[in-house]
Design an enzyme around this catalytic site. Structure first.
Site, PDB file in Angstrom:
ATOM      1  N   GLY A 134       0.711  -1.164   0.214  1.00 19.05           N
ATOM      2  CA  GLY A 134      -0.004  -0.310  -0.237  1.00 19.05           C
ATOM      3  C   GLY A 134       1.047   1.253  -0.081  1.00 19.05           C
ATOM      4  O   GLY A 134       1.854   1.189   0.513  1.00 19.05           O
ATOM      5  N   GLY A 157      -7.504  -5.897   4.594  1.00 19.92           N
ATOM      6  CA  GLY A 157      -8.596  -6.696   4.302  1.00 19.92           C
ATOM      7  C   GLY A 157      -9.963  -5.894   3.869  1.00 19.92           C
ATOM      8  O   GLY A 157     -10.652  -4.902   4.680  1.00 19.92           O
ATOM      9  N   TYR A 187       0.210 -12.686  -7.378  1.00 20.43           N
ATOM     10  CA  TYR A 187       1.121 -11.361  -7.629  1.00 20.43           C
ATOM     11  C   TYR A 187       1.397 -10.113  -6.402  1.00 20.43           C
ATOM     12  O   TYR A 187       2.454  -9.533  -6.079  1.00 20.43           O
ATOM     13  CB  TYR A 187       0.267 -10.607  -8.337  1.00 20.43           C
ATOM     14  CG  TYR A 187       0.251  -8.948  -8.476  1.00 20.43           C
ATOM     15  CD1 TYR A 187       1.002  -8.397  -9.271  1.00 20.43           C
ATOM     16  CD2 TYR A 187      -0.122  -8.184  -7.718  1.00 20.43           C
ATOM     17  CE1 TYR A 187       0.835  -7.439  -9.743  1.00 20.43           C
ATOM     18  CE2 TYR A 187      -0.586  -7.120  -7.415  1.00 20.43           C
ATOM     19  CZ  TYR A 187       0.378  -6.726  -8.535  1.00 20.43           C
ATOM     20  OH  TYR A 187       0.465  -5.166  -9.138  1.00 20.43           O
TER      21      TYR A 187
END
Ligand code: SF4
Length: 451
Positions: free
Chosen positions: A28, A104, A246
């Site tokens: 992030g 999440g 990924y």
């Protein structure tokens, strides 16, 4: 997608947490935050952008104490704004009682938010973590059930994905949803507990890996020593397979597997039965590098790092605005001069979402003289959106949602296109039944999120 980190039992907890966040920056890049406890009070910092830019070194001296939690955020729910940055403080009568950071997405968020709003709570942002914090805080302190019981209640009623850290002035909790969608690791260093989404956060601190927090479990550190309890019974595990494909760093150890090894096996499985003739295998850096290695070794075709990535541009997949995404593709990759002239190339990528990046790369290779471009993709076609914390777009924007592989190849101007099969993907992990594959199958194990 986001990353969390926390340290308990160390006088420089905030600095350690900051380093662990830095190691997880790939999870992030839009905002970050830290909250430290000095044993009596909680001290919060939030900033926009990368950890190294947002967190001033002087701040770490101003965040004293034995415990800290932190967060790096990529928005999947709510805008990229400071009110949506984590950690969130739960404040009652003007006193911050705990801080919470979560990775999440919650699928039954509207109902839970409505319930908390009925209790006269107002929300500063639109993020899932704020709802988790206010729900647990309200049950713990308004209903008087205490934090641990309130976490256990959350784990019975909250649906979806959450790997969460919670810090009070004197206690530290970690808990994970019963499906185990997102990773959460525990380590130890000099007697302190260290928690990170990925083990690379432990590595940077030279902390010893102890365990992945079991799905459905609550761990607590504080007065009286560490304690474990069951928050929710885990009926079936549904780890996100995309962490391997990924998202996670290749040097992480996730869901009991070494990520780089899973990626190499993906490449080998992708090569199985493939007979296309080529002069070179070119992986799209960085996430397809190990998939490319596995493919090239299995096919006995030379691997060439023919595309050079500019590391100072964010990851294309997680750029939140279409305009930014288009610009970053051109800024991000450059071909080796003269290399592609007359070459038959197998171009390897981990996945295709919208197809924006790969279409431009195929064109770039052809403009640089490639004779043939064969796409090989290390995952099955993504046909459904993710509701558990990865920012896949609405289904109508997924290039493979309603197209066959041949039609996708056509749109991308590739000579051929081959995806990894679901069975092939199963063969790359030791417990294939413990994973979520909903973005390929539409079979959602924890419901779908509503707006
Ligand atoms: Fe991961 Fe796909 Fe499941 Fe989302 S839907 S958790 S991206 S496997």
């Amino acid at each position: 997608m986001c990353g969390v980190a926390g340290v308990f039992g160390q006088s420089e907890a905030a600095s350690w947490t900051c380093e662990a966040l830095f190691a997880q920056q790939h999870r992030g890049q839009d905002s970050c935050g830290l909250c430290a406890s000095d044993g009596e009070r909680l001290h919060l910092f939030k900033g926009m952008g990368l950890v190294k830019e947002a967190v001033p070194p002087s701040l770490l001296k101003e965040l004293p104490g034995h415990g800290a939690i932190g967060h790096v955020r990529y928005p999947t729910q709510g805008e990229a704004t400071l009110p949506n940055a984590q950690p969130f403080l739960f404040v009652k009568d003007g006193t911050p009682l705990f801080a919470l950071a979560s990775n999440g997405d919650i699928t039954n968020l509207p109902e839970l938010r409505e319930e908390i709003e009925k209790r006269s709570y107002r929300f500063d942002g639109t993020n899932d973590g704020e709802v988790i914090a206010k729900a647990i805080g309200s049950w713990a302190f308004d209903d008087g059930m205490g934090i641990e019981a309130a976490i256990a209640k959350w784990m019975r009623v909250g649906m979806g994905a959450y790997s969460t850290l919670l810090l009070t002035p004197t206690e530290f909790y970690a808990f994970r949803d019963p499906h185990g969608f997102r990773p959460l690791s525990v380590g130890e260093k000099d007697g302190a507990a260290v928690l990170t989404s990925e083990t690379v956060g432990l590595d940077i601190l030279r902390a010893r890996f102890i365990e992945h927090i079991p799905a459905g479990a609550i761990r607590r550190w504080g007065p009286g020593g560490p304690r474990s309890s069951v928050g929710a019974v885990s009926k079936k595990l549904d780890h996100c397979i995309f962490e391997h494909i990924y998202f996670a760093r290749p040097d992480s150890y996730v869901f009991g597997e070494k990520v780089f090894e899973v990626r190499r096996r993906i490449g080998e499985a992708l090569a199985s039965g493939d007979t296309v003739q080529a002069d070179a295998v070119v992986p799209i850096p960085d996430s397809a590098n190990y998939i490319g290695m596995g493919y090239a070794n299995a096919r006995n075709i030379p691997i060439v790092m023919g595309l050079v990535r500019n590391h100072y541009v964010g990851r294309t997949f997680i750029a939140p605005v279409q305009l930014m995404r288009d610009e970053t593709v051109r800024l991000k990759f450059n071909p080796l001069p003269g290399f592609f002239e007359g070459q038959r190339v197998v171009l390897v990528d981990d996945s295709i979402v919208r197809g924006t990046t790969i279409r431009k790369l195929v064109r770039m290779l052809r403009e640089n003289g490639a004779k043939e471009v064969h796409l090989r993709i290390g995952s099955p076609p993504i046909r459904y959106s993710c509701y558990y914390g990865i920012d896949t777009p609405d289904r109508k924007y997924l290039i493979a949602a309603e197209r066959s592989p041949e039609q996708v190849a056509d749109v991308l101007s590739a000579d051929t296109l081959r995806y990894l099969t679901l069975e092939g993907l199963h063969s790359t992990v030791s417990k294939p039944g413990d994973y979520c594959y909903a973005c390929f199958t539409g079979d959602y194990p924890a419901g779908k999120k509503r707006a």
